[in-house]
Design a protein around this motif. Structure first.
Motif, PDB file in Angstrom:
ATOM      1  N   GLU A  31      38.350  32.951  33.716  1.00 22.27           N
ATOM      2  CA  GLU A  31      39.383  33.671  34.468  1.00 22.27           C
ATOM      3  C   GLU A  31      40.593  33.983  33.591  1.00 22.27           C
ATOM      4  O   GLU A  31      41.172  35.071  33.681  1.00 22.27           O
ATOM      5  CB  GLU A  31      39.814  32.853  35.684  1.00 22.27           C
ATOM      6  CG  GLU A  31      38.725  32.645  36.721  1.00 22.27           C
ATOM      7  CD  GLU A  31      38.179  33.953  37.259  1.00 22.27           C
ATOM      8  OE1 GLU A  31      38.983  34.832  37.624  1.00 22.27           O
ATOM      9  OE2 GLU A  31      36.940  34.108  37.288  1.00 22.27           O
ATOM     10  N   ALA A  34      41.279  37.053  31.251  1.00 23.64           N
ATOM     11  CA  ALA A  34      41.909  38.256  31.800  1.00 23.64           C
ATOM     12  C   ALA A  34      43.413  38.289  31.542  1.00 23.64           C
ATOM     13  O   ALA A  34      44.081  39.242  31.932  1.00 23.64           O
ATOM     14  CB  ALA A  34      41.647  38.356  33.297  1.00 23.64           C
ATOM     15  N   ARG A  37      47.572  34.123  34.527  1.00 23.55           N
ATOM     16  CA  ARG A  37      47.231  34.101  35.954  1.00 23.55           C
ATOM     17  C   ARG A  37      48.073  33.045  36.647  1.00 23.55           C
ATOM     18  O   ARG A  37      48.319  31.960  36.119  1.00 23.55           O
ATOM     19  CB  ARG A  37      45.746  33.754  36.158  1.00 23.55           C
ATOM     20  CG  ARG A  37      44.745  34.666  35.478  1.00 23.55           C
ATOM     21  CD  ARG A  37      44.662  36.032  36.087  1.00 23.55           C
ATOM     22  NE  ARG A  37      44.261  36.019  37.488  1.00 23.55           N
ATOM     23  CZ  ARG A  37      42.992  35.941  37.911  1.00 23.55           C
ATOM     24  NH1 ARG A  37      42.001  35.842  37.040  1.00 23.55           N
ATOM     25  NH2 ARG A  37      42.712  35.962  39.199  1.00 23.55           N
ATOM     26  N   ASP A  41      46.228  32.769  42.163  1.00 26.61           N
ATOM     27  CA  ASP A  41      45.203  33.736  41.766  1.00 26.61           C
ATOM     28  C   ASP A  41      43.965  33.028  41.237  1.00 26.61           C
ATOM     29  O   ASP A  41      42.830  33.412  41.538  1.00 26.61           O
ATOM     30  CB  ASP A  41      45.745  34.690  40.707  1.00 26.61           C
ATOM     31  CG  ASP A  41      46.908  35.535  41.214  1.00 26.61           C
ATOM     32  OD1 ASP A  41      46.920  35.843  42.424  1.00 26.61           O
ATOM     33  OD2 ASP A  41      47.794  35.868  40.409  1.00 26.61           O
ATOM     34  N   ASP A  45      40.071  33.065  42.877  1.00 24.33           N
ATOM     35  CA  ASP A  45      38.924  33.575  42.133  1.00 24.33           C
ATOM     36  C   ASP A  45      38.004  32.473  41.614  1.00 24.33           C
ATOM     37  O   ASP A  45      37.094  32.744  40.828  1.00 24.33           O
ATOM     38  CB  ASP A  45      39.393  34.452  40.971  1.00 24.33           C
ATOM     39  CG  ASP A  45      39.811  35.840  41.442  1.00 24.33           C
ATOM     40  OD1 ASP A  45      39.299  36.285  42.493  1.00 24.33           O
ATOM     41  OD2 ASP A  45      40.644  36.478  40.774  1.00 24.33           O
ATOM     42  N   ARG A 115      32.761  38.195  42.473  1.00 22.27           N
ATOM     43  CA  ARG A 115      33.967  38.977  42.242  1.00 22.27           C
ATOM     44  C   ARG A 115      33.584  40.099  41.278  1.00 22.27           C
ATOM     45  O   ARG A 115      32.802  39.869  40.343  1.00 22.27           O
ATOM     46  CB  ARG A 115      35.086  38.120  41.622  1.00 22.27           C
ATOM     47  CG  ARG A 115      35.518  36.921  42.466  1.00 22.27           C
ATOM     48  CD  ARG A 115      36.284  37.349  43.695  1.00 22.27           C
ATOM     49  NE  ARG A 115      36.843  36.201  44.410  1.00 22.27           N
ATOM     50  CZ  ARG A 115      36.202  35.513  45.346  1.00 22.27           C
ATOM     51  NH1 ARG A 115      34.957  35.855  45.680  1.00 22.27           N
ATOM     52  NH2 ARG A 115      36.773  34.495  45.951  1.00 22.27           N
ATOM     53  N   HIS A 117      35.100  41.411  38.846  1.00 20.08           N
ATOM     54  CA  HIS A 117      35.413  41.184  37.429  1.00 20.08           C
ATOM     55  C   HIS A 117      34.495  40.165  36.769  1.00 20.08           C
ATOM     56  O   HIS A 117      34.529  40.015  35.543  1.00 20.08           O
ATOM     57  CB  HIS A 117      36.888  40.785  37.246  1.00 20.08           C
ATOM     58  CG  HIS A 117      37.240  39.443  37.788  1.00 20.08           C
ATOM     59  ND1 HIS A 117      37.862  39.271  39.004  1.00 20.08           N
ATOM     60  CD2 HIS A 117      37.069  38.193  37.293  1.00 20.08           C
ATOM     61  CE1 HIS A 117      38.072  37.989  39.228  1.00 20.08           C
ATOM     62  NE2 HIS A 117      37.592  37.309  38.200  1.00 20.08           N
ATOM     63  N   GLY A 140      35.019  47.111  43.646  1.00 21.22           N
ATOM     64  CA  GLY A 140      36.317  47.003  42.996  1.00 21.22           C
ATOM     65  C   GLY A 140      36.279  47.548  41.583  1.00 21.22           C
ATOM     66  O   GLY A 140      35.213  47.819  41.031  1.00 21.22           O
ATOM     67  N   PHE A 142      37.647  47.189  37.478  1.00 20.07           N
ATOM     68  CA  PHE A 142      38.218  46.311  36.461  1.00 20.07           C
ATOM     69  C   PHE A 142      38.184  47.060  35.141  1.00 20.07           C
ATOM     70  O   PHE A 142      37.599  48.147  35.032  1.00 20.07           O
ATOM     71  CB  PHE A 142      37.472  44.965  36.370  1.00 20.07           C
ATOM     72  CG  PHE A 142      36.001  45.063  36.078  1.00 20.07           C
ATOM     73  CD1 PHE A 142      35.525  45.088  34.769  1.00 20.07           C
ATOM     74  CD2 PHE A 142      35.070  45.105  37.106  1.00 20.07           C
ATOM     75  CE1 PHE A 142      34.179  45.166  34.496  1.00 20.07           C
ATOM     76  CE2 PHE A 142      33.709  45.179  36.850  1.00 20.07           C
ATOM     77  CZ  PHE A 142      33.262  45.213  35.532  1.00 20.07           C
ATOM     78  N   ASP A 156      41.730  42.881  36.140  1.00 20.69           N
ATOM     79  CA  ASP A 156      41.411  43.451  37.447  1.00 20.69           C
ATOM     80  C   ASP A 156      42.055  44.822  37.596  1.00 20.69           C
ATOM     81  O   ASP A 156      43.093  45.110  36.998  1.00 20.69           O
ATOM     82  CB  ASP A 156      41.926  42.538  38.571  1.00 20.69           C
ATOM     83  CG  ASP A 156      40.974  41.397  38.862  1.00 20.69           C
ATOM     84  OD1 ASP A 156      39.758  41.631  38.880  1.00 20.69           O
ATOM     85  OD2 ASP A 156      41.455  40.265  39.078  1.00 20.69           O
TER      86      ASP A 156
END
Length: 208
Positions: A31, A34, A37, A41, A45, A115, A117, A140, A142, A156
């Motif tokens: 995570e 990315a 965060r 968040d 996720d 998800r 991503h 979604g 990304f 994202d």
């Protein structure tokens, strides 16, 4: 902060697992690839992790130099977690695990969370050339930073600027790519992925 547990083995693999071998740790790294965060968040996720375990893992990772925590300036005034340089060095480890795990993925189970991503790293393994790539799914959007040596690997939402390549595909095709059943080049040639853009990643896919 819990004391670090050790295998007490003079072996670099064992020492690495002393730091990142606990449950959830490498998924937290996934995570944080990315970029920075917030705790909320991360919790959103990482479905299935308890708040206590997440807080404990983040403290351990900060202690071990894998992550750092900083406060954003106003008006945000929130704390974010991010990978250190040492933490970012885990990208090839995560990618190797992802490649090895393709054979274990199979069809999505009714209990499996997903998800959009999470498809970022499998797609990143398939891209040639450096540049910003936007990926559009019904579930979604990304974006990926192909060839990035520092900073975020993916993010994202739509690309923050005009991307060097834009990929449009459905979740079924993404799942086939993640399982290793289909290469990105073959998916483009079969018309299952639409590629636009003039950057190196787009040209590489059209010429593959």
């Amino acid at each position: 902060m819990s004391p670090r547990r050790s295998y007490d083995q003079y072996c670099s693999a064992a020492r690495a697992l002393d730091v990142v071998g606990d449950r959830w740790t490498l998924l937290i790294v996934r995570e944080l690839l990315a970029g920075p965060r917030r705790y909320t968040d991360l919790h959103a996720d990482l479905p299935g992790v308890s708040t206590d375990v997440l807080a404990s893992r983040l403290k351990d990772m900060e202690r071990d130099g894998v992550t750092t925590r900083r406060r954003l300036p106003p008006p945000a005034a929130a704390y974010v977690y991010e990978l250190t340089g040492r933490g970012r060095e885990l990208l090839p480890v995560i990618q190797a695990l992802g490649s090895w795990g393709e054979a274990e993925l199979g069809e999505r189970r009714p209990t499996d969370a997903v998800r959009a991503h999470w498809f970022a790293l499998p797609l990143l393994r398939s891209l040639n050339g450096e540049g910003l790539v936007e990926v559009r799914l019904e579930e979604g959007h990304f974006h990926l930073y192909a060839g990035a040596e520092d900073g975020p690997v993916y993010g994202d939402g739509p690309a923050p600027r005009e991307p060097d390549a834009r990929l449009v595909l459905d979740a079924g095709t993404c799942a086939s790519l993640a399982r290793g059943e289909l290469s990105l080049g073959d998916a483009v040639r079969a018309g299952r992925v639409t590629v636009t853009g003039d950057g190196a990643p787009a040209k590489g896919l059209r010429d593959a």
